[in-house]
Structures are given as structure tokens and as C-alpha cells.
Write an enzyme that holds these catalytic residues in place. Structure first.
Site, PDB file in Angstrom:
ATOM      1  N   ASP A 118       0.886  -1.170   0.000  1.00  0.00           N
ATOM      2  CA  ASP A 118       0.000   0.000   0.000  1.00  0.00           C
ATOM      3  C   ASP A 118       0.922   1.217   0.000  1.00  0.00           C
ATOM      4  OD1 ASP A 118      -1.564   2.168   0.692  1.00  0.00           O
ATOM      5  OD2 ASP A 118      -2.672   1.127   2.272  1.00  0.00           O
ATOM      6  N   ASP A 130      -6.754  -0.573  -1.748  1.00  0.00           N
ATOM      7  CA  ASP A 130      -5.638   0.386  -1.801  1.00  0.00           C
ATOM      8  C   ASP A 130      -4.283  -0.306  -1.935  1.00  0.00           C
ATOM      9  OD1 ASP A 130      -5.475  -0.720   0.697  1.00  0.00           O
ATOM     10  OD2 ASP A 130      -5.611   1.149   1.815  1.00  0.00           O
ATOM     11  N   ASP A 131      -4.275  -1.561  -2.376  1.00  0.00           N
ATOM     12  CA  ASP A 131      -3.015  -2.294  -2.482  1.00  0.00           C
ATOM     13  C   ASP A 131      -2.570  -2.491  -3.917  1.00  0.00           C
ATOM     14  OD1 ASP A 131      -2.142  -3.313   0.324  1.00  0.00           O
ATOM     15  OD2 ASP A 131      -4.331  -3.369   0.259  1.00  0.00           O
ATOM     16  N   TYR A 152      -3.701   9.533   0.240  1.00  0.00           N
ATOM     17  CA  TYR A 152      -3.761   9.234   1.664  1.00  0.00           C
ATOM     18  C   TYR A 152      -2.772   8.131   2.074  1.00  0.00           C
ATOM     19  CZ  TYR A 152      -5.340   9.226   6.345  1.00  0.00           C
ATOM     20  OH  TYR A 152      -5.353   9.355   7.700  1.00  0.00           O
ATOM     21  N   ASN A 155      16.797  -7.718   0.520  1.00  0.00           N
ATOM     22  CA  ASN A 155      15.603  -8.562   0.505  1.00  0.00           C
ATOM     23  C   ASN A 155      14.434  -7.742   1.027  1.00  0.00           C
ATOM     24  OD1 ASN A 155      13.557 -10.555   1.226  1.00  0.00           O
ATOM     25  ND2 ASN A 155      15.171 -12.082   0.944  1.00  0.00           N
ATOM     26  N   LYS A 176      -7.992  -5.265   3.413  1.00  0.00           N
ATOM     27  CA  LYS A 176      -8.614  -5.121   4.731  1.00  0.00           C
ATOM     28  C   LYS A 176      -8.650  -6.440   5.498  1.00  0.00           C
ATOM     29  CE  LYS A 176      -9.516  -0.836   3.599  1.00  0.00           C
ATOM     30  NZ  LYS A 176      -8.283  -0.555   2.796  1.00  0.00           N
ATOM     31  N   TYR A 233       0.788  -0.882  15.144  1.00  0.00           N
ATOM     32  CA  TYR A 233      -0.121  -1.002  14.013  1.00  0.00           C
ATOM     33  C   TYR A 233       0.219   0.015  12.943  1.00  0.00           C
ATOM     34  CZ  TYR A 233      -4.287  -1.120  11.177  1.00  0.00           C
ATOM     35  OH  TYR A 233      -5.133  -1.230  10.119  1.00  0.00           O
ATOM     36  N   LYS A 269      -3.001  -2.926   7.489  1.00  0.00           N
ATOM     37  CA  LYS A 269      -3.222  -4.373   7.452  1.00  0.00           C
ATOM     38  C   LYS A 269      -2.300  -5.044   6.441  1.00  0.00           C
ATOM     39  CE  LYS A 269      -5.274  -5.660  10.635  1.00  0.00           C
ATOM     40  NZ  LYS A 269      -4.834  -6.796  11.446  1.00  0.00           N
ATOM     41  N   GLN A 300      -4.935 -27.724 -11.443  1.00  0.00           N
ATOM     42  CA  GLN A 300      -5.285 -28.738 -12.465  1.00  0.00           C
ATOM     43  C   GLN A 300      -4.244 -29.866 -12.566  1.00  0.00           C
ATOM     44  OE1 GLN A 300      -8.791 -26.656 -13.526  1.00  0.00           O
ATOM     45  NE2 GLN A 300      -8.213 -28.667 -14.231  1.00  0.00           N
ATOM     46  N   ARG A 316     -10.087   0.108  10.723  1.00  0.00           N
ATOM     47  CA  ARG A 316      -8.997   0.381  11.656  1.00  0.00           C
ATOM     48  C   ARG A 316      -8.260  -0.888  12.084  1.00  0.00           C
ATOM     49  NH1 ARG A 316      -9.335   5.741  13.340  1.00  0.00           N
ATOM     50  NH2 ARG A 316     -11.135   6.732  12.405  1.00  0.00           N
TER      51      ARG A 316
HETATM   52  C1  F6R Z   1      -6.553   0.841   6.472  1.00  0.00           C
HETATM   53  C2  F6R Z   1      -7.763   0.622   7.232  1.00  0.00           C
HETATM   54  C3  F6R Z   1      -8.651   1.778   7.521  1.00  0.00           C
HETATM   55  C4  F6R Z   1      -8.045   2.788   8.478  1.00  0.00           C
HETATM   56  C5  F6R Z   1      -9.068   3.880   8.848  1.00  0.00           C
HETATM   57  C6  F6R Z   1      -8.484   4.960   9.754  1.00  0.00           C
HETATM   58  O1  F6R Z   1      -6.057  -0.341   5.930  1.00  0.00           O
HETATM   59  O2  F6R Z   1      -8.034  -0.467   7.615  1.00  0.00           O
HETATM   60  O3  F6R Z   1      -9.869   1.282   8.012  1.00  0.00           O
HETATM   61  O4  F6R Z   1      -7.567   2.158   9.623  1.00  0.00           O
HETATM   62  O5  F6R Z   1      -9.537   4.523   7.682  1.00  0.00           O
HETATM   63  O6  F6R Z   1      -7.358   5.474   9.133  1.00  0.00           O
HETATM   64  P1  F6R Z   1      -6.551   6.732   9.713  1.00  0.00           P
HETATM   65  O7  F6R Z   1      -6.169   6.405  11.123  1.00  0.00           O
HETATM   66  O8  F6R Z   1      -5.380   6.819   8.777  1.00  0.00           O
HETATM   67  O9  F6R Z   1      -7.452   7.914   9.631  1.00  0.00           O
HETATM   68 MG    MG Z   2      -4.113   2.124   3.142  1.00  0.00          MG
HETATM   69 MG    MG Z   3      -5.068  -2.239   1.946  1.00  0.00          MG
END
Ligand code: F6R
Ligand code: MG
Ligand code: MG
Length: 369
Positions: free
Chosen positions: A15, A56-57, A94, A108, A136, A232, A235, A245, A269
């Protein structure tokens, strides 16, 4: 007779910045990745590539002949992510550079933030490949489908019908908190396997091989971002790669495991559970409460390392009922609001702001009898 040459399939993801919020990727970021991998292909550094995205990945799918953990290939992926982060920064997207946890590349890419799933094998007469990409959620999300695909005959008919599969499969399991791993041979050890991999936050299946000949069948990314960063940071949003196959689970048997939208960690989150919804590429936009968690599947036929595809495997009304069910489960889980089990247990929330909430209350707690 000369040994047949091997091909390596490397799926490396990160991401590098969301559009809008954490829901999607800006097309300019994807173009920047494509341009760089195109140049590398022209120079012969890789055989072929495809750039996809799930939520977003940013997903780099590459073939080459250098084997797994090759520093040139990892360095290439790293440079693509750094360049894409720059593009994301210019647009103030973002969380630009979210998964780029280190300043400089050191040989690596494992342990630096991005997720990696790689396998090396001799390409068969025909080599159908499936690449799963999720958003997520974390790597433990693959445990249940992997079990169904390689150990449950109620999912995979070939385990009963195809004599080249009746010998079963072995699962390598990583203990991400203990820094150790174990290989369990199934069907003999399925109960022991389940005792471990039911704890999806700690024990993660990292690869699967066929017992009869040790052939590699599946690999997944098992990086746990929160453990790398010590806090954290987002994710894992893992990937998984399958060969299919002709003595391995069929394409449809692998996909069948995703008709049950099982509950996974990682929604909003990184602190909530929700159903894993199988969607076509164009629906991998988790906007409801930053979710629910998504999975897409890209199908390829390999041809001398060339990636013929991708074919969008969940773009089939056969998965509509799973999507509908995931929607209903989402409504039900959301009804719990901030309560467990929708909200994860305290030790699994891994979100930076929760300890701060508790810290602010420290002086107000009184000892009770
Ligand atoms: C990101 C995710 C989102 C964020 C959430 C709060 O992978 O899971 O749910 O955790 O949008 O993000 P912040 O703290 O950056 O505002
Ligand atoms: Mg993200
Ligand atoms: Mg993601």
C-alpha cells in the site's frame, strides 16, 4: 538429459497511498508501476509482468528465472514502490508510502513492509495459475480456504476422485509470534493442523506441497506488518498463489473455497471482523465502513514464463450468492457496533490510538475490592 529450466513467479505488494482514503489507488500510481516494469521487461530483467490492485493495495505480478528471494527482483519491486510513493505524495494521496517501513533497500524486501509470495517450479505442459489478492485483512485469512482446498473432500472432489491427489498434501505453518515454523502432513495430521491454524492471528499457512512428489502447489505472503513495525501501521492485505489442475486442485475447486464468506480480521482500523467478500476486479473498492474485506482472483496461463491473462475469476454470477451473503453478514456484524466479537479482542486490535484512550483514563481507575 539437461535439467528443465525453472520459472519463478513473484507476487510482491504494498500500500503506497490510497485514493480516496484507504479505498482505492489512483490510476497515475498504477501507470507509474506499469511503466517501470515495462522498462525492466524490455531490458530482460523479468520475463513478464502484470500490475493489478485490490482496494488500496498495489500488486506486482512478475515472472523471471532468478529464483525466490532474489535481490535484483526484490530491489526492482522496492524501486517501483518508492517511485509510486513519490507519485502518491505529489497528489497528497492518503497514507503515501504506508507500507514502506525502511529508508533504504538492503537486499531482501521481506521485513521491509511489502508482502511477498514467490514460487519456483518447472512449467508443466500447461500451467494454469491463480493469484488471490485481498484487502482489509491479514494473512491468516487464507487458512480456512487453504484447508478446504487441500484437505477437505467436501470442497475438493479431486482428493477422493483423482489418484494423483489421494496421497494428500503437506502444509507449512508459520508461528508469526514465535518466529518458528512446522510442516504437517495431511490427511494424517489434519486435526493437529486445525489445532494450530484455527488461531488465525498467530499460525499462518505459508505454503502447501503435494506429498507424492513434493511439488509446490501454493504459497502465501505471511508478513505481519504490525510485528515488523512494532505497532499497528495498516493491514497485511495478503496475496496467495496457486498452481492448479492435472493432479492439483482444479481451478473451480480452488475458487469454490471462497463461496463461504468466512469471518476475517482487518475491517475498519484493523480492529474489526467481517466476511471476506469475493468480487470481480472492478468491485474491489471497500468503501462501506472501509470494507467489508475483499478478495479478487486473477487467472493466468503461463507460457514459457509469459503471463497469459489476467482473467477475472470472480466475475461470475456463480459467486453472487456469496456476495449477497457477505452483505447480510456485514449488516449483522455491524449491528454490534463497538462490541466484541465484531470489534476484535483488545490484544488483536493493534491500533495505535486504543492504548492512548486507556492511558488517558489511568488516573481515574480506583482499586476495587
Ligand atoms: C486501512 C484501514 C482503515 C483505516 C481507517 C483509519 O487499511 O483499515 O480502516 O484504519 O480509515 O485510518 P486513519 O487512522 O489513517 O485515519
Ligand atoms: Mg491504506
Ligand atoms: Mg489495503
Amino acid at each position: 538429459m539437461a535439467e528443465k529450466s525453472k520459472v519463478t513467479l513473484s507476487v510482491i505488494k504494498a500500500d503506497v497511498g490510497g485514493f480516496v482514503g484507504h479505498t482505492n489507488i489512483h490510476p497515475d500510481v498504477i501507470d507509474a508501476a506499469k511503466e517501470r516494469l515495462h522498462n525492466s521487461k524490455e531490458k530482460g530483467a523479468i520475463i513478464d509482468y502484470h500490475v493489478l490492485r485490490c482496494g488500496d493495495d498495489l500488486e506486482l505480478i512478475m515472472t523471471h528465472d532468478r529464483g525466490p528471494d532474489n535481490s535484483d527482483i526484490h530491489g526492482l519491486a522496492w524501486s517501483v514502490f518508492v517511485a509510486c510513493t513519490e507519485v502518491a505524495r505529489e497528489m497528497k494521496l492518503y497514507g503515501a508510502g504506508q507500507d514502506i517501513l525502511k529508508d533504504a533497500f538492503s537486499g531482501n524486501i521481506r521485513g521491509m513492509g511489502p508482502g511477498v509470495a514467490e514460487m519456483e517450479f518447472v512449467e508443466r505442459k500447461s500451467e494454469p495459475i491463480l493469484v488471490f489478492m485481498a484487502d482489509k485483512t491479514s494473512s491468516g485469512a487464507w487458512n480456512l480456504p487453504l484447508y478446504k482446498i487441500f484437505a477437505d473432500p467436501f470442497n475438493t472432489a479431486g482428493l477422493v476422485i483423482d489418484t494423483s491427489m489421494t496421497g494428500g498434501f503437506s502444509f507449512r505453518v508459520v508461528d508469526v509470534k514465535g518466529g518458528r515454523e512446522i510442516t504437517l502432513k495431511c490427511p494424517l495430521e489434519i486435526y493437529t493442523l486445525l489445532a494450530l491454524i484455527g488461531t488465525t492471528s498467530r499460525y499462518m499457512v505459508s505454503s502447501v506441497t503435494r506429498n507424492s512428489d513434493g511439488e509446490i502447489c501454493a504459497v502465501v505472503s505471511t508478513q505481519k506488518l504490525s510485528l515488523i513495525a512494532g505497532r499497528y501501521v495498516g493491514k497485511d492485505d495478503p496475496v496467495a498463489v496457486f498452481r492448479t489442475q492435472a493432479g492439483l486442485p482444479a481451478v473451480g475447486e480452488v475458487l469454490e473455497a471462497f463461496t463461504f464468506p468466512h469471518l476475517v480480521d482487518g475491517w475498519m482500523r484493523g480492529s474489526h471482523t467481517g466476511p471476506l467478500m469475493p468480487v470481480p476486479f472492478y468491485e474491489a473498492n471497500p468503501t462501506r465502513f472501509d470494507g467489508p474485506p475483499r478478495v479478487i482472483a486473477a487467472g493466468f496461463q503461463l507460457c514459457n514464463g509469459r503471463l497469459i491473462g489476467p482473467h477475472d475469476m470472480f466475475d461470475d454470477p456463480g459467486f453472487d450468492s456469496a456476495r449477497r451473503r457477505a452483505g447480510e453478514i456485514s449488516d449483522y456484524m455491524r449491528g454490534h457496533g463497538p462490541f466484541e466479537p465484531h470489534r476484535l479482542p483488545e490484544e488483536e486490535m493493534e491500533y495505535t490510538t486504543m492504548p492512548q484512550v486507556l492511558e488517558s483514563l489511568k488516573g481515574r481507575f480506583k482499586k476495587c475490592e
